[in-house]
Each structure stands twice: as C-alpha cells, then as structure tokens.
Design a protein around this motif. Structure first.
Motif, PDB file in Angstrom:
ATOM      1  N   PRO A  39       0.710  -1.146  -0.108  1.00 24.84           N
ATOM      2  CA  PRO A  39       0.431  -0.195  -0.378  1.00 24.84           C
ATOM      3  C   PRO A  39       0.615   1.349   0.002  1.00 24.84           C
ATOM      4  O   PRO A  39       0.234   2.500  -0.414  1.00 24.84           O
ATOM      5  N   THR A  40       2.376   1.577   0.779  1.00 24.27           N
ATOM      6  CA  THR A  40       2.306   2.795   0.891  1.00 24.27           C
ATOM      7  C   THR A  40       3.705   3.160  -0.534  1.00 24.27           C
ATOM      8  O   THR A  40       3.078   4.189  -1.034  1.00 24.27           O
ATOM      9  N   LYS A  43       0.908   4.576  -2.758  1.00 20.78           N
ATOM     10  CA  LYS A  43       0.515   6.223  -1.831  1.00 20.78           C
ATOM     11  C   LYS A  43       1.425   6.458  -2.321  1.00 20.78           C
ATOM     12  O   LYS A  43       1.099   7.792  -2.578  1.00 20.78           O
ATOM     13  N   GLU A  44       1.740   6.676  -3.224  1.00 21.55           N
ATOM     14  CA  GLU A  44       3.244   7.355  -4.146  1.00 21.55           C
ATOM     15  C   GLU A  44       2.899   7.048  -5.337  1.00 21.55           C
ATOM     16  O   GLU A  44       2.451   8.584  -5.886  1.00 21.55           O
ATOM     17  N   GLU A  46      -0.704   9.115  -6.583  1.00 19.10           N
ATOM     18  CA  GLU A  46      -1.729   9.999  -6.286  1.00 19.10           C
ATOM     19  C   GLU A  46      -3.314   9.761  -6.606  1.00 19.10           C
ATOM     20  O   GLU A  46      -4.168   9.767  -6.462  1.00 19.10           O
ATOM     21  N   GLN A  49      -4.168   6.507  -5.178  1.00 23.86           N
ATOM     22  CA  GLN A  49      -4.369   6.361  -3.882  1.00 23.86           C
ATOM     23  C   GLN A  49      -5.777   6.784  -3.848  1.00 23.86           C
ATOM     24  O   GLN A  49      -6.470   6.600  -3.004  1.00 23.86           O
ATOM     25  N   SER A  50      -5.725   7.658  -4.284  1.00 20.97           N
ATOM     26  CA  SER A  50      -7.004   8.667  -4.514  1.00 20.97           C
ATOM     27  C   SER A  50      -8.381   7.370  -4.764  1.00 20.97           C
ATOM     28  O   SER A  50     -10.173   7.927  -3.645  1.00 20.97           O
ATOM     29  N   ASP A  53      -9.107   5.247  -2.115  1.00 20.11           N
ATOM     30  CA  ASP A  53      -9.434   6.253  -1.174  1.00 20.11           C
ATOM     31  C   ASP A  53     -11.118   6.477  -1.249  1.00 20.11           C
ATOM     32  O   ASP A  53     -11.904   6.022  -0.372  1.00 20.11           O
ATOM     33  N   GLY A  57     -11.084   1.576   0.471  1.00 23.69           N
ATOM     34  CA  GLY A  57     -10.146   1.078   0.752  1.00 23.69           C
ATOM     35  C   GLY A  57     -10.624  -0.701   0.236  1.00 23.69           C
ATOM     36  O   GLY A  57      -9.633  -1.874   0.374  1.00 23.69           O
ATOM     37  N   THR A  60      -8.660  -3.862  -4.181  1.00 22.05           N
ATOM     38  CA  THR A  60      -7.271  -3.255  -4.204  1.00 22.05           C
ATOM     39  C   THR A  60      -6.898  -3.954  -5.890  1.00 22.05           C
ATOM     40  O   THR A  60      -5.470  -3.869  -6.268  1.00 22.05           O
ATOM     41  N   CYS A  79       9.126   4.494  -7.469  1.00 23.26           N
ATOM     42  CA  CYS A  79       8.604   4.281  -6.412  1.00 23.26           C
ATOM     43  C   CYS A  79       9.378   3.987  -4.982  1.00 23.26           C
ATOM     44  O   CYS A  79       8.937   4.778  -4.216  1.00 23.26           O
ATOM     45  N   ILE A  83      10.602   6.129  -1.186  1.00 22.63           N
ATOM     46  CA  ILE A  83       9.824   5.643  -0.169  1.00 22.63           C
ATOM     47  C   ILE A  83      10.926   5.613   0.913  1.00 22.63           C
ATOM     48  O   ILE A  83      11.146   6.325   2.200  1.00 22.63           O
TER      49      ILE A  83
END
Lengths: 176, 470
Positions: A39-40, A43-44, A46, A49-50, A53, A57, A60, A79, A83
């Motif tokens: 998931p990290t 997050k990179e 966008e 991730q949006s 969100d 969640g 996946t 990415c 991180i």
C-alpha cells in the motif's frame, strides 16, 4: 482474466522487507499483467491512492490501461526508492541510463497519468536534457508534432523572434 | 474481489488504448498545455522560446512558462545578444503567469538589464519561491529585491559585486528575513560582526534546512555563530574566515561537511548530534597542528553514524604521535566508514609521512630502518590508508562497514588496498605500526570491507553496499 506475474516481477514489491498483514494492492497493466505492491507504493501514485480512498480501501485491484507491463516495473522501482529516501543523483543517473527516448516518454506519460510528482519532475528534467540543443526538426519528432505552419508563416515568425534565433546559442554547461 | 478489476476503470485522459507500441512518438504532443509547460520549465529559456516555431499550438506556449532559466554564454561576443534576448523575453512573456523560479547563470549583467530583471521579480515577489542568481553585477539592488520575496523557499546567490571602479565585497544583510526559506546557498559574501565581534547571520530563518557557504569571508568578527533550530544540512567550502571561530548552535544538525581548512576552529553543541560527516582535509597548506585539529574534530563527533573521509585526511591524522593508543570517547555509533582514495601530492606532507615512518622504524630496529630507506630509494609509494587507522576509527564500533572508493582509478588498485587494510601480509614493505591488541575482539577485527566497483562481491555479504562512486 489477468495472469499473475512471475516471481521475478513480484520481487519488485517491497513485501520482502515489510511482511505486514495489510493487503497488497494489485496493479493491472494495460496488457493484463498483475503487479502486487505494498500500500505504501500505491500511496506514491496519487491517482491510484485517491481511487483506493474513494472506495474506502475495499478495492485493491486497480486497472491501469494506459501503462504497459514494460513500464510499470520502472515506476514501481522509482517509488520504492523514493519511499526509502534513496533517490540520489547517482541512482537517477543509473536509472535514466537504462532508458531509451521512447521509454522516457512512456514513463513520463505513466508518471503523469499516475500523478507521481517526484517522478514527473525528474522525467521532465530528463526530457529537457534530451532535447536540449537539438534542431527544431528533432524536437518536432520527439514530441510528435506536426508542423502546421506554412513556410511563409514560419519564416515570418523566425524574423519576428530573431532575437531568440540568432546569435544566442543555448549553453547548458551549468545545468544540473 | 478480483473480478471488480474489469468493472472499475480509472478514467483515462488519453484516448488511445493499450496497443500503443505501434503509434509511439505522437503522444507527448497529446498532453495538455500545463504538462508541456512543466517540461518546458526545465529547459534553458532560450530554447524554450524557440519552441514557438514547432507548430501553431506552440507559438505562444512559451509565454506561459512559470520559470525563467538563463545561463552564461561562453562566447563573449554574444553577451550583448544575451541582453537583447532577456529584455525581449521579459517584455513578451505573459506577466499574468506567476513566475515561480528565476535561475540566472553567471555573467556580466548591465545595470539597465538588471533593473528589468529585478522589476520582473518584484512584480512576482509574492509567489516566486525559487531564486538562483549567479552574476557579476551590482549586488545591493539584487539583495534588496531578494528581501522583498517573502515566499522564497530556495535561494542561491553567487554575486560578484561591481563597485564604482572594481569588484568589491558583498555584505550579507543582517536584516534579511525570509520566513519560508528552507534552502540557502551563498557564494562570495562577507559576514560582518556586531559590536561584540560576533556574526550571527542565519538565526532569522526559522525554517532553514540546508545551508551551503562558499568562498565567503568574515569581517570585524572573531566568531561566526551559526545558530539555527531547524538546520539539518551544513557545508562550508573554500571560505577564508581568518581564523575566526565557528560556533554551531544547531540542535537539528544531521549532516555536516567540515570546512576545507584545518585552521578553522569549530565549537558549540552542534557537532554532538551530527549523524553524517564529511571530512576532506587539504594537502597543500600543512601545519604541525593539523593532525591534532582532525583528532579534536573526531573526538567531538559523539553520535556520528556515517563518516566519510579522504585518504589524505587519514594520512594527516596518522601524524598524531602514538595515535593508535588514543582512546576515543566518540564514534560509538559508527555504522559506516567511507574512505575516498586521493593521490598525495603535497611535497611537505609526503616528507613528513616518510619521516614519521622512519621514526617508527627506528623504535623497532636498525634493520627496519635500513629496509625502509632502501624502499624509499626504490620509489616506495606510501600506502593511502595508514596502518591500523581503520580499526582506530572503529575502536568503539568494530562492526562499522568500511567502503573504499576512488575517482582516481589509474592511481589506485582498490583490490590491493582492500587486502592491505584487511591485514593481508603479502605487502612488500614494512608495517608502520604494531596494532594494539586491545582495539577489537579477533572476530570483529576483520573489517567487513566493500569495494564499490567490485560488483561481483555482492554475493559475499548480505550487507554489501552497492553505493555508486560520487
């Protein structure tokens, strides 16, 4: 249905270093290859991730129709380094050495689509470096631009902006 | 869950599908203007303006670029042209587009042109956040303009001030207050002390993260106080601070590059928290106290984790008498020791090194001395990493990794240096010192040594660092 990627591809995910229980995210490339990432990493990106969100969640598996399985590993690699805080000039120099002009463009488009700011900034610089001091024709080819000026229009423009076309050669000596 | 994949598609702003390999090449131009402008902002402005000729769509695009980036032109006859270019560009640029960054390369800038540039900056001073000016010009109009740019986060100034007749110094303004500044680079400045003889130029920058000072001076001050709560990175190069003392009151300092001069006194609390340190001692201006200065610095580095030194630095350090017997209270958390090999040229230093070796040989036996003399005559090269010094530095953290690199691949055989440091006995010349038995336990005495361009070594150890050479 998408096929799972080989173990070699999986090694790109950071799951080895972080065997946390949180669900991995599956990114599906345009040619239907699944890349499982932590998931990290998502997050990179966008855009991804949006999307996660928005669905709280629950979703996946994210299809990325614009990104090929050739380009996605590069994006994921960048990415991961980002991180880990390991984006250095040396890493970037090595990273870009592997890429031909087409791949740089593909990655730029991918970074733009996924909205990864750092990668986008870095690739913008790479593209700028690669078209620096090149002829107009070269830059047209690079961007895929069709010249829609008539020869007269082009000549007139060159005359109007003579201050940019004559006597001043770009000098990128100090670029870094 | 997995079948959802086909139902939910992230909308693509690109009409083309997946099989784009056949139609490569025409896609960058499909991007919206804002993305193209992003690329253009990384180009030198001269070439960025020239993109007007690409097609009708690009004709006016350059006017909206949020950055101005101009570098010095090598051939001096074009300096005039450069002026003409800059005036025209600033006049035609769409001034309603926020100027975010100005990057002006070194070169002579005429007062009239400078005024135009600064007027442009003034008109954007509420939002310009990156400013980089390297120029031969009048410094004070530039500084006064800079001080009006309250949104600046990054500032890089390298100014050669032209006075009425010749170059004069540029005093760093004590009142400069840029509350958002995180990164500051200063070249060719003079820091002036207050009535107590103390210069404290950086305490007003409450968000400063990184500070680099080059080729600068101190005036009317015996103390340069670098006092800043937030500063993480600090480097100082080629300054002439006239033996003034540098006081570090920098509780957040993490990375520190020591000054190139060993005559520079450094004190204050700042050093104790530093995690990463670079020391590059000069080899040309040598004085007898330099080895002790280096030792003093090392003793102040209580919490350093990564220590980067040049081989010259270690050679100077090795001239401290009985260095290997010195017990350090510092360097307890050392995780990595990076040594960059550099060829020793300084004649005086070379002489001292040889003299030192002879002295140590005398203490042992006459045969040793004779052997050494013979070796010197035969052109013996000094070993770049003095005997025992690696373990000396690792005496309180014997597990610290050692990395040896060099930019001078023709001068050094990294493999040999590694073997030598590892304690290989097949050296052709005598050992300089006897390594004290107490330095480390036998197992820890074997350094986990890594050569950075010996890639095949990666299998040998899981901890290997694949760090590239800088």
């Amino acid at each position: 249905m998408a096929e799972e990627v080989s173990s070699q591809m999986n090694s790109l995910s950071i799951s080895e270093t972080n065997p946390s229980s949180s669900a991995t995210i599956s990114l599906v490339s345009g040619d239907d290859i699944v890349f499982k990432v932590e998931p990290t990493i998502a997050k990179e990106m966008e855009t991804v991730q949006s999307f996660i969100d928005e669905t709280d969640g629950k979703i996946t598996t994210i299809p990325l129709p614009n990104i090929s399985s050739h380009d996605l590993p590069y994006v994921i690699e960048y990415c991961e380094k980002s991180i880990a805080g390991k984006i250095t000039k040396e890493f970037e120099a090595e990273f870009v050495k592997k890429l031909n002009n087409e791949e740089v463009k593909e990655l730029f488009l991918a970074a733009n689509y996924l909205n990864i700011k750092k990668l986008l900034d870095f690739l913008s610089q790479v593209i700028a470096d690669r078209i620096a001091n090149k002829s107009v024709e070269y830059v047209r080819r690079y961007f895929g631009i069709e010249n829609d000026f008539t020869p007269e229009e082009e000549a007139k423009l060159r005359e109007e902006l003579a201050w940019t076309f004559t006597g001043v050669d770009p000098d990128d000596e100090d670029e870094n | 869950m997995s079948n959802l994949g086909h139902e939910i598609m992230i909308p693509s702003n690109n009409k083309r599908g997946k099989h784009r390999s056949q139609e490569n090449g025409d896609r960058l131009s499909d991007l919206p203007d804002c993305v193209l402008l992003h690329i253009l902002s990384y180009l030198n402005s001269i070439q960025a303006v020239q993109t007007c000729i690409l097609s009708t769509r690009w004709k006016h695009l350059w006017k909206h670029i949020p950055t101005v980036k101009l570098h010095y032109l090598r051939n001096s006859p074009t300096v005039k042209r450069f002026d003409i270019f800059l005036s025209n560009m600033l006049a035609l640029r769409d001034n309603s587009i926020a100027l975010q960054a100005l990057n002006l390369g070194r070169g002579l800038i005429e007062p009239q042109l400078l005024e135009k540039i600064l007027n442009c900056v003034y008109s954007h001073n509420t939002h310009i956040h990156r400013l980089e000016i390297s120029a031969i010009s009048q410094s004070y109009p530039i500084l006064s303009c800079v001080s009006s740019c309250k949104a600046l986060t990054s500032l890089k100034l390298s100014l050669y001030n032209i006075g009425s007749r010749n170059y004069t110094e540029t005093l760093f303004p004590t009142s400069l207050n840029l509350p958002l500044l995180t990164s500051l680079y200063l070249e060719n400045f003079t820091f002036c002390g207050d009535e107590k003889g103390c210069a404290e130029p950086f305490s007003l920058f409450t968000k400063l993260n990184s500070l680099i000072i080059r080729h600068s001076k101190i005036k009317k001050a015996h103390i340069l106080n670098i006092s800043n709560e937030t500063l993480v990175d600090l480097a100082m190069h080629y300054n002439s601070f006239n033996f003034a003392e540098i006081q570090l009151s920098t509780p957040s300092l993490c990375r520190f590059t020591f000054p190139d001069s060993l005559d520079q006194k450094i004190c204050g609390t700042g050093l104790s928290c530093v995690k990463q340190v670079n020391i590059n001692a000069p080899q040309n201006s040598y004085s007898m106290k330099h080895p002790f200065v280096l030792l003093g610095w090392l003793q102040d580095l209580a919490n350093v984790e990564s220590l980067k030194v040049t081989s010259i630095t270690l050679q100077i350090l090795s001239l401290v008498p009985n260095l290997l017997d010195v017990k350090l209270a510092s360097l307890c958390n050392l995780k990595s020791l990076d040594i960059e090999l550099r060829p020793l040229h300084g004649e005086f230093l070379l002489l001292l090194m040889k003299d030192d070796m002879l002295k140590k040989a005398i203490a042992k036996s006459h045969e040793e001395v004779a052997k050494l003399r013979k070796a010197f005559k035969a052109g013996l090269k000094l070993h770049p990493i003095p005997d025992g010094i690696v373990d000396f530095l690792r005496q309180n953290s014997p597990l610290a990794e050692v990395n040896i690199t060099t930019k001078y691949k023709d001068c050094f055989n990294l493999k040999q240096v590694e073997e030598y440091v590892n304690g290989a006995k097949n050296t052709s010349y005598p050992q300089q010192f006897v390594v004290p038995a107490s330095t480390a336990s036998p197992s820890a005495a074997l350094p986990s040594l890594h050569l950075c361009h010996a890639k095949k070594d990666t299998k040998r150890s899981g901890k290997i660092m694949s760090r590239n050479m800088i």
